[in-house]
Design a protein around this motif. Structure first.
Motif, PDB file in Angstrom:
ATOM      1  N   UNK A   8       0.831  -1.210   0.000  1.00  0.00           N
ATOM      2  CA  UNK A   8       0.000   0.000   0.000  1.00  0.00           C
ATOM      3  C   UNK A   8       0.859   1.251   0.000  1.00  0.00           C
ATOM      4  N   UNK A   9       1.946   1.236   0.791  1.00  0.00           N
ATOM      5  CA  UNK A   9       2.828   2.419   0.838  1.00  0.00           C
ATOM      6  C   UNK A   9       3.478   2.663  -0.503  1.00  0.00           C
ATOM      7  N   UNK A  10       3.936   1.591  -1.130  1.00  0.00           N
ATOM      8  CA  UNK A  10       4.570   1.733  -2.449  1.00  0.00           C
ATOM      9  C   UNK A  10       3.583   2.285  -3.461  1.00  0.00           C
ATOM     10  N   UNK A  11       2.314   1.792  -3.438  1.00  0.00           N
ATOM     11  CA  UNK A  11       1.293   2.267  -4.376  1.00  0.00           C
ATOM     12  C   UNK A  11       0.968   3.737  -4.137  1.00  0.00           C
ATOM     13  N   UNK A 104      -9.006  12.645  -7.623  1.00  0.00           N
ATOM     14  CA  UNK A 104      -9.627  11.415  -8.093  1.00  0.00           C
ATOM     15  C   UNK A 104      -8.614  10.449  -8.709  1.00  0.00           C
ATOM     16  N   UNK A 105      -7.402  10.927  -8.927  1.00  0.00           N
ATOM     17  CA  UNK A 105      -6.356  10.035  -9.430  1.00  0.00           C
ATOM     18  C   UNK A 105      -5.460   9.526  -8.320  1.00  0.00           C
ATOM     19  N   UNK A 106      -5.740   9.921  -7.066  1.00  0.00           N
ATOM     20  CA  UNK A 106      -4.948   9.490  -5.915  1.00  0.00           C
ATOM     21  C   UNK A 106      -5.638   8.319  -5.202  1.00  0.00           C
ATOM     22  N   UNK A 107      -4.859   7.715  -4.304  1.00  0.00           N
ATOM     23  CA  UNK A 107      -5.393   6.545  -3.596  1.00  0.00           C
ATOM     24  C   UNK A 107      -6.359   6.966  -2.498  1.00  0.00           C
ATOM     25  N   UNK A 108      -5.946   7.954  -1.670  1.00  0.00           N
ATOM     26  CA  UNK A 108      -6.810   8.435  -0.595  1.00  0.00           C
ATOM     27  C   UNK A 108      -7.628   9.624  -1.124  1.00  0.00           C
TER      28      UNK A 108
END
Length: 312
Positions: A8-11, A104-108
């Protein structure tokens, strides 16, 4: 679990690294928020820097002067400051729209949206605070302007008070004079009322006496009316003939004047003609005398030449 956390951190790191490139590729045409003309880029400066940019383009400073130090009208300063606030509002909305699009292109996504919204609201609160201060200054300036206008109006009223008082006194005096004259006229008419009544009674008495005289002479009222009408007709005919005679006299007088003018013109023309004839006769006599003198001189010259020939 540890492996999943690392993944998750890498993504998240990969998405964060790709965000600047995505933000730079976004244009106002591809986003839902229109970028205003002359607006700063998404990474533009804060509100104070935007105000500095406006001042550098020829705006006004906070002390009511322009960049050259010249005083500007207060309303122009207010308009310039309002323009800066409007521009900052548009830039803030644009930055929020870009940030919202990038989230909207980010994970959070929700965290990113909340942060962008908080930043937008923070800048919006600063702008709102400055807007309230500007509105307060404008209200104070309008109040000062109204007070100055009211003071100027009071000064004008106080300056013109003696003139108005004098005009009111003249009007009051004129009104009183008219009232007194009206009362005098009424009193005079009241004093003349008995005389007018007596004159009216005398006239009626004369009319009755005239009717009695006509009755004693055997003239009926209809005959008297006919006689009066005949008298009036004679007077009218006499007046008409008199007017015609006057008109004829005036016309004859005008004709006499015209004849006199024509006669005088003929006399003047005759005198001028006589003078012209005498002048021509005088010129002809002078020419004849000159010819005679020339002929005499020619004859004398010929005799001299003849004598000279005979002596030779």
């Amino acid at each position: 679990m540890l492996v999943a956390s690392c993944a998750s951190c890498v993504l998240a790191a990969a998405l964060a690294a790709s965000t600047p490139a995505a933000a730079q590729s976004i244009t106002p045409a591809s986003s839902n928020v229109a970028r205003p003309a002359g607006a700063l880029a998404p990474a533009a400066a804060s509100g104070g820097e935007a105000a500095s940019v406006t001042n550098a383009q020829g705006g006004t400073t906070g002390d009511g002067t322009d960049n050259a130090g010249n005083a500007v009208p207060q309303e122009s300063a207010f308009d310039a400051r309002q323009k800066v606030l409007d521009q900052r509002t548009e830039e803030n909305n644009y930055r929020y729209g870009v940030a919202e699009h990038d989230c909207y292109s980010k994970f959070f996504v929700n965290y990113c949206l909340n942060k962008a919204r908080d930043n937008m609201r923070s800048v919006q609160a600063d702008i709102r605070k400055e807007q309230l201060a500007l509105d307060g200054e404008q209200r104070a300036q309008r109040a000062r302007t109204r007070d100055e206008q009211a003071a100027f109006k009071r000064a004008q009223d106080e300056a013109s008070a003696p003139q108005r008082a004098a005009e009111d006194a003249r009007n009051a005096q004129a009104y009183e004079d008219k009232q007194r004259q009206h009362q005098l006229d009424q009193a005079q008419r009241a004093a003349e009322a008995p005389q007018r009544s007596a004159n009216e009674q005398a006239y009626q008495e004369k009319q009755r006496q005239h009717a009695l005289d006509q009755a004693q002479r055997g003239v009926s009222p209809s005959q008297a009316a006919a006689n009066q009408q005949a008298y009036d007709q004679k007077q009218a005919d006499f007046q008409r003939k008199l007017d015609e005679a006057r008109a004829q006299g005036a016309q004859k007088a005008q004709e006499r004047v015209q004849k006199q003018q024509t006669f005088e013109k003929k006399q003047a023309d005759a005198a001028q003609h006589k003078a012209d004839v005498e002048a021509r006769q005088k010129q002809a006599a002078e020419k004849a005398e000159q010819k005679r003198q020339d002929a005499l001189k020619q004859q004398q010259l010929e005799e001299q030449q003849k004598q000279q020939q005979e002596q030779q």
